[in-house]
Design an enzyme around this catalytic site. Structure first.
Site, short mmCIF file in Angstrom:
data_model
loop_
_atom_site.label_atom_id
_atom_site.label_comp_id
_atom_site.label_asym_id
_atom_site.label_seq_id
_atom_site.Cartn_x
_atom_site.Cartn_y
_atom_site.Cartn_z
N ASP A 98 0.96 -1.19 -0.33
CA ASP A 98 -0.12 0.01 -0.30
C ASP A 98 1.14 1.36 -0.02
OD1 ASP A 98 -2.17 1.84 0.40
OD2 ASP A 98 -2.65 0.90 2.06
N ASN A 136 -10.31 -2.70 -7.29
CA ASN A 136 -9.49 -1.85 -7.93
C ASN A 136 -10.00 -1.40 -9.05
OD1 ASN A 136 -6.33 -3.39 -6.74
ND2 ASN A 136 -7.29 -1.39 -6.30
C1 FPP Z 1 -2.03 0.16 -3.20
O1 FPP Z 1 -1.35 1.76 -3.51
C2 FPP Z 1 -1.15 -0.15 -5.20
C3 FPP Z 1 -1.89 -1.18 -5.19
C4 FPP Z 1 -2.67 -0.94 -5.92
C5 FPP Z 1 -0.63 -1.74 -7.10
C6 FPP Z 1 0.11 -2.82 -6.34
C7 FPP Z 1 1.49 -2.85 -7.80
C8 FPP Z 1 2.56 -2.68 -6.86
C9 FPP Z 1 3.17 -2.01 -5.99
C10 FPP Z 1 3.31 -2.69 -8.70
C11 FPP Z 1 3.50 -3.96 -8.62
C12 FPP Z 1 2.95 -4.91 -9.65
C13 FPP Z 1 3.43 -5.90 -10.82
C14 FPP Z 1 2.97 -6.43 -11.38
C15 FPP Z 1 4.81 -6.43 -10.53
P1 FPP Z 1 -1.60 2.58 -3.58
O2 FPP Z 1 -2.16 3.49 -5.22
O3 FPP Z 1 -3.72 2.71 -3.40
O4 FPP Z 1 -1.36 4.08 -2.42
P2 FPP Z 1 -2.53 4.92 -1.92
O5 FPP Z 1 -3.28 4.30 -0.49
O6 FPP Z 1 -1.25 6.09 -0.91
O7 FPP Z 1 -3.27 5.34 -2.92
#
Ligand code: FPP
Length: 263
Positions: free
Chosen positions: A32, A80
């Protein structure tokens, strides 16, 4: 810095000495904070995902080096899809980018790729990237890098229940044959066999929620919440999380007094 403030968990942040005999066999991570990291750097949200992808490479190697058997990473949840189209589009292209550059390292490190989630609902190019990586690493016998892609814990349980209901309808089993073992076998983690349930669940970015992740499988997992955003997660943070895990006594509802009584 960790949110947990229990005495043993604050102990010695300088030297991380892990007990090689008590490395969690299955670690699951809710990655996250990509968006908040990007905002902090005055970058678009997708820059956080891009950086997050690079961190996945580092942590995969670190976990494999530590002797972890399964590393499950929550890369895209069934919820998502509600994100802006451009962000979803970027996230759908990440598996392709990741595997294009990382499969040789996975092979060099004997790491096998596995995926849980509703893969058939992903765009064709994402499915292709995932299926190629699974095929290219199929003979590897070391750590399993298990991506949760278009995964949701409640949906997984519902799908499992439907599968068991169908087996009853087909006359293959009776309702009373359904027990915890059979239910586990109807879930997406069944192929992980004895490593299906995480020993340790880590969530980054200071949030303390499960967000529909592995709801059945985490019944006895230890939870460690760290406040680093995923793009700032390092092998040192991973080791600290494992140190916290090792400082706890897992009793699985019993009365065992020391860690040698585990499992
Ligand atoms: C959460 O952060 C993250 C995600 C929904 C995507 C996770 C993906 C990666 C870490 C990239 C790696 C993927 C692969 C397939 C290698 P958020 O966007 O919810 O962060 P926030 O809560 O700060 O908005």
């Amino acid at each position: 810095m960790f949110f947990n403030d229990r005495h043993e968990e604050r102990a010695d942040k300088q030297a991380i000495e892990l007990d090689g005999q008590q490395i969690p066999q299955h670690i699951a991570i809710i990655m996250d904070g990509n968006g908040r990291w990007a905002k902090g750097q005055n970058l678009p949200r997708v820059a956080g995902h891009q950086r997050g992808m690079e961190v996945v490479k580092d942590i995969t190697k670190a976990a494999s080096d530590l002797g972890v058997k399964v590393l499950t990473l929550y890369a895209f949840s069934t919820e998502n899809w509600k994100r802006p189209e451009t962000e979803v589009g970027f996230l759908m292209k990440l598996p392709g980018k990741f595997f294009d550059t990382f499969v040789p390292d996975l092979i060099a490190n004997n790491i096998r790729v596995n995926v849980i989630g509703y893969v058939d609902q992903l765009p064709a190019y994402t499915q292709k990237a995932v299926k190629n990586a699974i095929a290219q690493t199929a003979n590897n016998t070391g750590m399993v890098l298990n991506f949760a892609l278009n995964y949701g814990g409640r949906s997984e349980i519902v799908s499992g229940a439907q599968e068991l209901a169908q087996q009853v309808l087909n006359g293959e089993i009776k309702p009373e044959d359904i027990d915890e073992t059979r239910f586990s076998q109807a879930l997406m983690t069944a192929s992980l066999n004895k490593y299906a349930d995480p020993d340790l669940l880590i969530r980054t970015s200071g949030e303390e929620r499960l967000s529909n992740f592995l709801l059945w499988q985490i019944a006895y997992s230890e939870f460690v919440f760290v406040d680093e955003h995923w793009p700032d997660f390092t092998s040192e943070v991973l080791k600290r999380a494992i140190m916290i895990y090792q400082s706890r006594h897992r009793r699985f509802g019993g009365l065992a007094e020391n860690k040698s009584d585990k499992k």
